[in-house]
Design a protein around this motif. Structure first.
Motif, short mmCIF file in Angstrom:
data_model
loop_
_atom_site.label_atom_id
_atom_site.label_comp_id
_atom_site.label_asym_id
_atom_site.label_seq_id
_atom_site.Cartn_x
_atom_site.Cartn_y
_atom_site.Cartn_z
N HIS A 42 24.94 28.78 54.19
CA HIS A 42 25.61 28.49 52.92
C HIS A 42 26.96 27.85 53.23
O HIS A 42 27.83 28.48 53.83
CB HIS A 42 25.85 29.78 52.14
CG HIS A 42 24.61 30.57 51.88
ND1 HIS A 42 24.00 30.62 50.66
CD2 HIS A 42 23.86 31.33 52.71
CE1 HIS A 42 22.93 31.40 50.73
NE2 HIS A 42 22.82 31.83 51.96
N PHE A 43 27.14 26.60 52.81
CA PHE A 43 28.39 25.87 53.00
C PHE A 43 29.11 25.79 51.66
O PHE A 43 28.56 25.26 50.69
CB PHE A 43 28.12 24.44 53.47
CG PHE A 43 27.48 24.32 54.83
CD1 PHE A 43 28.26 24.08 55.95
CD2 PHE A 43 26.11 24.42 54.98
CE1 PHE A 43 27.67 23.94 57.20
CE2 PHE A 43 25.51 24.29 56.23
CZ PHE A 43 26.31 24.05 57.34
N MET A 44 30.34 26.27 51.60
CA MET A 44 31.15 26.11 50.40
C MET A 44 31.63 24.66 50.34
O MET A 44 31.59 23.95 51.34
CB MET A 44 32.34 27.08 50.43
CG MET A 44 31.94 28.56 50.41
SD MET A 44 30.89 29.03 49.01
CE MET A 44 29.30 29.21 49.81
N PRO A 45 32.07 24.17 49.15
CA PRO A 45 32.48 22.77 49.05
C PRO A 45 33.45 22.37 50.16
O PRO A 45 34.41 23.08 50.46
CB PRO A 45 33.16 22.72 47.67
CG PRO A 45 32.41 23.76 46.88
CD PRO A 45 32.19 24.88 47.87
N GLY A 46 33.16 21.24 50.79
CA GLY A 46 33.98 20.70 51.87
C GLY A 46 33.74 21.31 53.24
O GLY A 46 34.24 20.80 54.23
N ALA A 47 32.97 22.41 53.32
CA ALA A 47 32.72 23.05 54.62
C ALA A 47 31.68 22.26 55.39
O ALA A 47 30.79 21.62 54.82
CB ALA A 47 32.25 24.49 54.41
N ARG A 48 31.79 22.32 56.70
CA ARG A 48 30.88 21.55 57.55
C ARG A 48 30.84 22.12 58.96
O ARG A 48 31.74 22.86 59.36
CB ARG A 48 31.32 20.10 57.61
CG ARG A 48 32.73 19.93 58.15
CD ARG A 48 33.39 18.70 57.58
NE ARG A 48 34.74 18.47 58.06
CZ ARG A 48 35.82 18.71 57.33
NH1 ARG A 48 35.73 19.25 56.13
NH2 ARG A 48 37.01 18.42 57.81
N ASP A 100 32.85 18.37 46.72
CA ASP A 100 32.97 19.09 45.44
C ASP A 100 31.73 19.92 45.09
O ASP A 100 31.57 20.33 43.94
CB ASP A 100 33.27 18.10 44.32
CG ASP A 100 32.20 17.02 44.20
OD1 ASP A 100 31.34 16.91 45.10
OD2 ASP A 100 32.23 16.27 43.21
N ARG A 101 30.84 20.14 46.05
CA ARG A 101 29.60 20.88 45.80
C ARG A 101 29.30 21.81 46.97
O ARG A 101 29.55 21.46 48.11
CB ARG A 101 28.42 19.90 45.64
CG ARG A 101 28.52 18.91 44.49
CD ARG A 101 28.31 19.56 43.14
NE ARG A 101 27.00 20.17 42.99
CZ ARG A 101 25.90 19.52 42.57
NH1 ARG A 101 25.97 18.25 42.25
NH2 ARG A 101 24.77 20.18 42.46
N LEU A 102 28.71 22.95 46.68
CA LEU A 102 28.22 23.78 47.77
C LEU A 102 26.89 23.21 48.23
O LEU A 102 26.27 22.39 47.54
CB LEU A 102 28.09 25.24 47.36
CG LEU A 102 27.04 25.63 46.32
CD1 LEU A 102 25.65 25.77 46.91
CD2 LEU A 102 27.44 26.96 45.70
N MET A 103 26.44 23.65 49.40
CA MET A 103 25.14 23.23 49.91
C MET A 103 24.57 24.36 50.75
O MET A 103 25.28 25.01 51.50
CB MET A 103 25.27 21.96 50.77
CG MET A 103 23.94 21.31 51.17
SD MET A 103 23.22 21.87 52.72
CE MET A 103 24.36 21.23 53.92
N VAL A 104 23.27 24.61 50.55
CA VAL A 104 22.56 25.62 51.32
C VAL A 104 21.39 24.93 52.00
O VAL A 104 20.67 24.16 51.36
CB VAL A 104 22.04 26.77 50.42
CG1 VAL A 104 21.31 27.82 51.26
CG2 VAL A 104 23.19 27.39 49.63
N HIS A 105 21.21 25.22 53.29
CA HIS A 105 20.04 24.69 53.98
C HIS A 105 19.44 25.73 54.91
O HIS A 105 20.12 26.67 55.34
CB HIS A 105 20.31 23.37 54.70
CG HIS A 105 21.20 23.44 55.91
ND1 HIS A 105 21.09 24.37 56.93
CD2 HIS A 105 22.22 22.63 56.29
CE1 HIS A 105 21.99 24.14 57.86
NE2 HIS A 105 22.70 23.09 57.49
N LEU A 106 18.16 25.56 55.16
CA LEU A 106 17.46 26.34 56.16
C LEU A 106 17.53 25.54 57.44
O LEU A 106 17.11 24.39 57.48
CB LEU A 106 16.01 26.54 55.73
CG LEU A 106 15.13 27.34 56.68
CD1 LEU A 106 15.62 28.77 56.80
CD2 LEU A 106 13.68 27.31 56.20
#
Length: 137
Positions: A42-48, A100-106
């Motif tokens: 789970h990445f919060m907005p801007g996280a990488r 400006d968006r969260l992103m979740v990946h497997l």
């Protein structure tokens, strides 16, 4: 058949692997001879992630939000739910959330006795992250 009840807590992604707030849930860490590991990230907005590479490749499957990814020397790409990204063996790359968006990946990785799952490199700078980041509408 083996059922593993949820007993491992969500882990905060370490600062030497990630920029920003990232949370990891372990999904699969099968015993040998299996070599597959999978995590829901789970990445919060801007996280990488930082720049990194996988000796035996990596697949990420986006489940929520809007993300960005880039291989070294390539353009920044927008990724959305249902997108699957294959990073080739030893391909330097990063991935994370849009500004400006969260992103979740497997994240699906492979490792064995001769290969670490991942080699972490330098952080993705704010300038690198913003340089080609398209608007994530």
């Amino acid at each position: 058949m083996q059922i593993t009840r949820s007993s491992i807590g969500t882990a905060k992604g370490p600062a030497d692997w990630f920029t920003g707030d990232v949370y990891i849930d372990s999904i699969a860490a099968s015993p040998a001879p299996s070599r597959v590991q999978a995590s829901l990230v789970h990445f919060m907005p801007g996280a990488r992630t930082h720049w990194h590479r996988h000796p035996l490749s990596q697949t990420v499957f986006v489940t929520e939000g809007v993300g960005l990814c880039q291989r070294r020397g390539g353009p920044v790409e927008v990724i959305r739910p249902g997108d699957r990204v294959l990073f080739e063996a030893d391909e330097e790359h990063w991935h994370g959330a849009a500004p400006d968006r969260l992103m979740v990946h497997l994240a699906i990785n492979e490792g064995d006795a001769e290969h670490d799952v991942v080699h972490w490199l330098a952080p993705v700078t704010d300038e690198e992250y913003a340089a080609g980041a398209p608007a994530a509408d």
